[in-house]
Design an enzyme around this catalytic site. Sequence first.
Site, PDB file in Angstrom:
ATOM      1  N   SER A   1       0.952  -1.278   0.081  1.00  9.46           N
ATOM      2  CA  SER A   1      -0.001  -0.121  -0.012  1.00  9.46           C
ATOM      3  C   SER A   1       0.889   1.158  -0.040  1.00  9.46           C
ATOM      4  O   SER A   1       0.473   2.268  -0.202  1.00  9.46           O
ATOM      5  CB  SER A   1      -0.872   0.228   1.281  1.00  9.46           C
TER       6      SER A   1
ATOM      7  N   HIS B   1      -2.273  -3.017  -5.967  1.00 10.04           N
ATOM      8  CA  HIS B   1      -2.516  -2.824  -4.501  1.00 10.04           C
ATOM      9  C   HIS B   1      -4.248  -2.829  -4.419  1.00 10.04           C
ATOM     10  O   HIS B   1      -5.149  -2.008  -5.151  1.00 10.04           O
ATOM     11  CB  HIS B   1      -2.388  -1.126  -4.552  1.00 10.04           C
TER      12      HIS B   1
ATOM     13  N   ASN C   1      -3.743   6.715  -1.884  1.00  6.27           N
ATOM     14  CA  ASN C   1      -3.358   7.043  -0.506  1.00  6.27           C
ATOM     15  C   ASN C   1      -2.428   8.208  -0.537  1.00  6.27           C
ATOM     16  O   ASN C   1      -2.544   8.877   0.493  1.00  6.27           O
ATOM     17  CB  ASN C   1      -2.334   5.723  -0.024  1.00  6.27           C
TER      18      ASN C   1
ATOM     19  N   GLU D   1      -5.173  -0.607  -7.570  1.00  9.70           N
ATOM     20  CA  GLU D   1      -4.309   0.401  -8.484  1.00  9.70           C
ATOM     21  C   GLU D   1      -3.074  -0.607  -8.933  1.00  9.70           C
ATOM     22  O   GLU D   1      -2.560  -1.578  -8.320  1.00  9.70           O
ATOM     23  CB  GLU D   1      -3.685   1.221  -7.673  1.00  9.70           C
TER      24      GLU D   1
END
Length: 726
Positions: free
Chosen positions: A436, A457, A507, A469
């Site tokens: 992540s 991800h 993120n 992702e």
Amino acid sequence: MTTESNNTSAFTLSTLENGIGVITIDVPNESMNVLKAEFAEQINAVFAEVESNTHVSGLIITSGKSNSFVAGADVSMLDACESAEEVRAIAKIGQDLFDKIENMKMPVVAAIHGPALGGGLELAMACHARVVSDDNKTVLGLPEVQLGLLPGSGGTQRLPKLVGLQKALDMMLTGKQLRAKQAVKAGLAEDIVPQSILMDTAAEMVDAMRHGKKVRKTKKKSAMNRFLENTSAGQKIVFDQATKQVMRQTKGNYPAPLRIIECIRTGVSKGTKKGLEIEAQRFSELCMTPESKALRGLFFATTEMKKENGVAGVEPKKVKKAGILGGGLMGGGIAFVTVTKAGVPARIKDIAQEGIRNAFKYSYDILNKKVKRRFMRKSEMQKQLAMLSAGTDFVGFKDADIIVEAVFEDLSLKQRMVADIEENCNENTIFASNTSSLPIKNIAEKAARPENVIGLHYFSPVDKMPLVEVIATEKTSDETISTTVEFARRQGKTPIVVKDEAGFFVNRILGLYMNEAANVVMEGEPVEKIDKALVKFGFPVGPMTLLDEVGIDVGSKVAGILYDAFGERFALPTAMDKLTKDERKGKKNQKGFYVYGKAAKPTLMDKLTFKKKGKQVDESVYRVLGVSPKSTMSEEAIAERCVVQLLNEAARCLDDGIVRNPRDGDIGMIFGTGYPPFQGGPFRYMDSMGIATLVEKLEGYEAKYGNRFAPCDLLKNMAKENKTFY
């Protein structure tokens, strides 16, 4: 059987020997049947044929497609309309056509295999009876609310008559789809049969109705349901409760649900004719709203993405077997979607038997729940579970096409996993890391075959969150990218390809947004007010709740990685350090911003007084942070301050090439974070706000709070040149 009508039409009439006509819908050059306004002439021509044929005394309406009945109306047709009047005319065409079917003297039966959605179900409901195949593909529903619309061809009037007021509201307000067995139970269909005898059963149904027999079974209702469904006082309770629930869930951000309630209510109280008038009017008005335009844009974007390869012109390899490293929550979830969605056998490796048991339990629990609810046969559950295998070594990994690594966020451990896979698998095996936060180039640093290493991800929980992702390094091959994108798509995911930088896309943006929320807390704004402000803005949960759910320790770790990569702009709020020192990890150790465990449960007095105990802030968190809660900002000001950070960073990511285009960025934020879908995503929202307006807001915050609010170069240039993202 003899065909009698023009083969160039989407609607053809054929007749059976027993005097039953069959209208087959088969839209040319479309994989699934969709309804278009220009079909009105064709439909009228077919019905004129029926009426002029004295040998036809009953009708079956079915599909010529092997995979669908009718998947709905052509959304692009609505998108092309420039005025509400144009939309209203389209709705009126549909209403008139379906009224014509309903008022036919001869019995008309819909034989349904595959999806009957939107206008497709409205067509079927206009028929006098419906028979459905027992295939898993067969689903019935009115999902228009998901496009910010309502059923515009009689659906708001006919569905309550078939399934009852409460069930109809539930289906239309959520867009919920019913499986074949559920449809029969609800009264939406009369019979369910195997596809092989679907047409024979429909013909028998027509024949029975020709002889005056009833094919529709009367559902027994409880006294309470009779009161709620059949009396004006009961109906008022149902509509009032539905309205309250809609406002509680949507915060008034979505106009369609309230308009749906209005249409149904009008039909119930003033009759179908008036109900249809209001339905066409509200349908046309909703089509012109910014919310519907944004949701339709989202629909077109996801449809377009499904047709694309990971790299244009590069075909993916077919994944026939997958391996999963790590049997934790993420590994178990990845194994589940690999087996159940992609239909690909998965081999799990974990260092401990407990991890393997947990991974198997993940799939078993979800599938067993489906069996108990009769959504799935036990034999199908066993078949899917049989595709899972596991071990504590690399036996069975040699022929895997892709390995998804889901071990702890430790760089040296992940590098060792790459080496192990290169040693124990074949030279073409793809290594996909579910990191992540760690850069993929670092994970691939010691790889012998870096062209096979990629990031994949997933978001938790894997079985529910739609986004992944796909992170490519400069050395990742184009074939690896295309294969990984297609594999994720087969798992039921929506993949976006992003650049390999700290935090990737989602993120990284979420990091600044959460940081700003923490800064607002440190200024003394109450935790629950911050959450409420962002939920009102349109997020499913507020930032403080999200931090508790994700884990304050995890958030702090990711924030540190982002700070190391991007510097002061991502400086950690002092709140994070204080919470970490107090061992506050959030929900997982029942110690965060909110109260968990026994303290969160209603007391005996709460139960006796019927008091609902909402989510409670752990007041001790203010002592830990060293602040006294005092509300000084409006909810709108709190939301704006957090959101402009998110918008600025989204634009910066696009400028840095982290995402390929605004479309992928909007999809990523909506599917990865729950960014308000009715806004169409951050890039569409910036367009609607005005880039110059956003830059002005950011500069105002920069003057007050410092450089972290400085508008990025892309936004400043776009404001000067009066440009938009779309």
